[in-house]
Design a protein around this motif. Structure first.
Motif, PDB file in Angstrom:
ATOM      1  N   ASP A  89       0.829  -1.199   0.000  1.00 12.82           N
ATOM      2  CA  ASP A  89       0.000   0.000   0.000  1.00 12.82           C
ATOM      3  C   ASP A  89       0.869   1.257   0.000  1.00 12.82           C
ATOM      4  O   ASP A  89       2.085   1.205   0.128  1.00 12.82           O
ATOM      5  CB  ASP A  89      -0.968  -0.019   1.183  1.00 12.82           C
ATOM      6  N   VAL A  90       0.180   2.377  -0.141  1.00 11.15           N
ATOM      7  CA  VAL A  90       0.875   3.650  -0.291  1.00 11.15           C
ATOM      8  C   VAL A  90       1.784   3.950   0.896  1.00 11.15           C
ATOM      9  O   VAL A  90       2.923   4.399   0.735  1.00 11.15           O
ATOM     10  CB  VAL A  90      -0.143   4.802  -0.495  1.00 11.15           C
ATOM     11  N   LEU A  91       1.292   3.699   2.094  1.00 10.59           N
ATOM     12  CA  LEU A  91       2.096   4.002   3.290  1.00 10.59           C
ATOM     13  C   LEU A  91       3.393   3.208   3.309  1.00 10.59           C
ATOM     14  O   LEU A  91       4.459   3.733   3.648  1.00 10.59           O
ATOM     15  CB  LEU A  91       1.279   3.713   4.559  1.00 10.59           C
ATOM     16  N   GLN A  92       3.291   1.929   2.945  1.00  9.71           N
ATOM     17  CA  GLN A  92       4.489   1.090   2.910  1.00  9.71           C
ATOM     18  C   GLN A  92       5.467   1.592   1.855  1.00  9.71           C
ATOM     19  O   GLN A  92       6.671   1.647   2.083  1.00  9.71           O
ATOM     20  CB  GLN A  92       4.101  -0.358   2.607  1.00  9.71           C
ATOM     21  N   LEU A  93       4.904   1.944   0.706  1.00  5.69           N
ATOM     22  CA  LEU A  93       5.745   2.459  -0.381  1.00  5.69           C
ATOM     23  C   LEU A  93       6.457   3.744   0.045  1.00  5.69           C
ATOM     24  O   LEU A  93       7.648   3.918  -0.215  1.00  5.69           O
ATOM     25  CB  LEU A  93       4.911   2.725  -1.633  1.00  5.69           C
ATOM     26  N   GLN A  94       5.707   4.620   0.704  1.00  2.00           N
ATOM     27  CA  GLN A  94       6.293   5.885   1.146  1.00  2.00           C
ATOM     28  C   GLN A  94       7.410   5.657   2.153  1.00  2.00           C
ATOM     29  O   GLN A  94       8.439   6.337   2.133  1.00  2.00           O
ATOM     30  CB  GLN A  94       5.214   6.800   1.738  1.00  2.00           C
TER      31      GLN A  94
END
Lengths: 213, 151
Positions: free
Chosen positions: B2-7
């Motif tokens: 997800d986006v948070l992990q990617l960030q």
């Protein structure tokens, strides 16, 4: 304006003589490095300056109409440039050569402040440029804070004689904070990291320059 | 992912690149110049740098292959490379260039050849790392997230 492209601008209206008016500062940037041209262009645009970027001193002179090509300067409105920022090390005409040519002009062009940018911190080079009339000598890579400071200086016009600005001195760390609003960072550590090198106390520059950073 | 992990991955990767000296503060300075009016600024500059790198490394290789070697010519290319690497914050590349210039000055061919090899290695590492960084950015944007700013 893309690097390498030189257009003689026929301005729709005359820019005011004093850049402190509502008009944008127009900066002519000169650098033979494509990467550096892109960066300096962005630095200037983000600082709300109008930018013209060229790849050589020759192109710069052409743009200013100082290349001796009489037929190109007749019938055109003169290009109004408020500041010239030039790289020092360029093939053919160096930034120093360009500086000399501009300062030899017996016209309004001589009054345009010229700033030299260089990746090399060489004292003799810096002194030579300042003595020839360079307004400032910036160490590359040029930072946003350098551009902002330059812009403020140009916009404010002349600085009172004797007013010292905090600056990076290659020779000494003697630095007195300036009473002006934001010359540069106040701590000694950040003044050492500032990439501007000025020698306002150099005897040859004191008498020849009426305004100093 | 997800986006948070990617960030988080992006932040960590960039922090690592800074920590290991691949990049220095100048890279962060470039990121500050990126905004809505110039959303691909960093990628564009880096792409120019990659092109510049390849051209200059080729020039150095050619110059060092000449007989006799024109060290001034080699130095000219290295000086250019040092300049553009400094402008994008490519610290390790820049540092090798500095050493390389010393060898040019003393006309030490062996030293120069070694430095060229090092430069090619450092450039390759940097390129891979930056391409990974940009890929993460793309994934984040595709997932609707924003690129975290690095302090």
């Amino acid at each position: 304006m893309a690097g390498g492209e030189v257009l003689r601008q026929n301005l729709p209206e005359k820019l005011e003589e004093s850049p402190s008016g509502a008009n944008e500062l127009h900066v002519l940037a000169v650098d033979d490095s494509l990467v550096d041209r892109k960066v300096i262009e962005r630095l200037l645009k983000i600082s709300s300056c109008k930018v013209t970027v060229v790849e050589s001193g020759t192109r710069a002179l052409q743009y200013l109409g100082l290349d001796g090509d009489k037929k190109s300067s007749i019938g055109f409105d003169s290009v109004k440039v408020n500041l010239i920022m030039t790289d020092y090390s360029m093939p053919g005409m160096t930034g120093y050569d360009l500086l000399k040519k501009i300062k030899q002009e017996s016209s309004v062009f001589r009054e345009i402040p010229v700033v030299i940018m260089s990746s090399e911190n060489i004292l003799t080079r810096i002194d030579r440029c300042l003595e020839e009339g360079a307004e400032d000598f910036l160490l590359k890579p040029v930072k946003l804070s350098d551009v902002r400071r330059l812009k403020d200086f140009i916009m404010k016009g002349e600085v009172k004689e004797g007013e010292k600005r905090c600056c990076k001195r290659s020779r000494s760390e003697d630095c007195s904070p300036s009473p002006m609003t934001h010359p540069c960072d106040s701590s000694l550590l950040s003044s050492l990291s500032s990439s501007s090198v000025l020698s306002p106390l150099s005897p040859s520059t004191l008498s020849s320059k009426k305004s100093r950073l | 992912m997800d986006v948070l992990q990617l960030q988080r991955k992006l932040r960590e990767h960039q922090a690592a690149m800074l920590r290991e000296g691949f990049l220095d503060d100048q890279f962060s300075q470039l990121q500050k110049l990126q905004d809505e009016s110039s959303p691909d600024f960093v990628i564009e500059v880096v792409k120019m740098f990659f092109d510049d790198s390849e051209k200059l490394l080729n020039n150095m290789t050619r110059a060092l292959g000449q007989v006799p070697v024109d060290f001034k010519q080699v130095d000219a290319h290295v000086h250019q490379y040092k300049g553009s690497s400094a402008s994008v914050g490519a610290a390790r590349v820049k540092n090798v260039c500095a050493t390389f210039r010393n060898f040019c000055e003393t006309q030490n061919l062996e030293g120069c050849v070694r430095c060229l090899q090092q430069l090619q290695q450092e450039y390759s590492l940097l390129k891979n790392n930056l391409q990974y960084l940009f890929r993460l950015q793309e994934e984040i944007q595709a997932a609707g997230g924003s690129i975290p700013t690095i302090e």
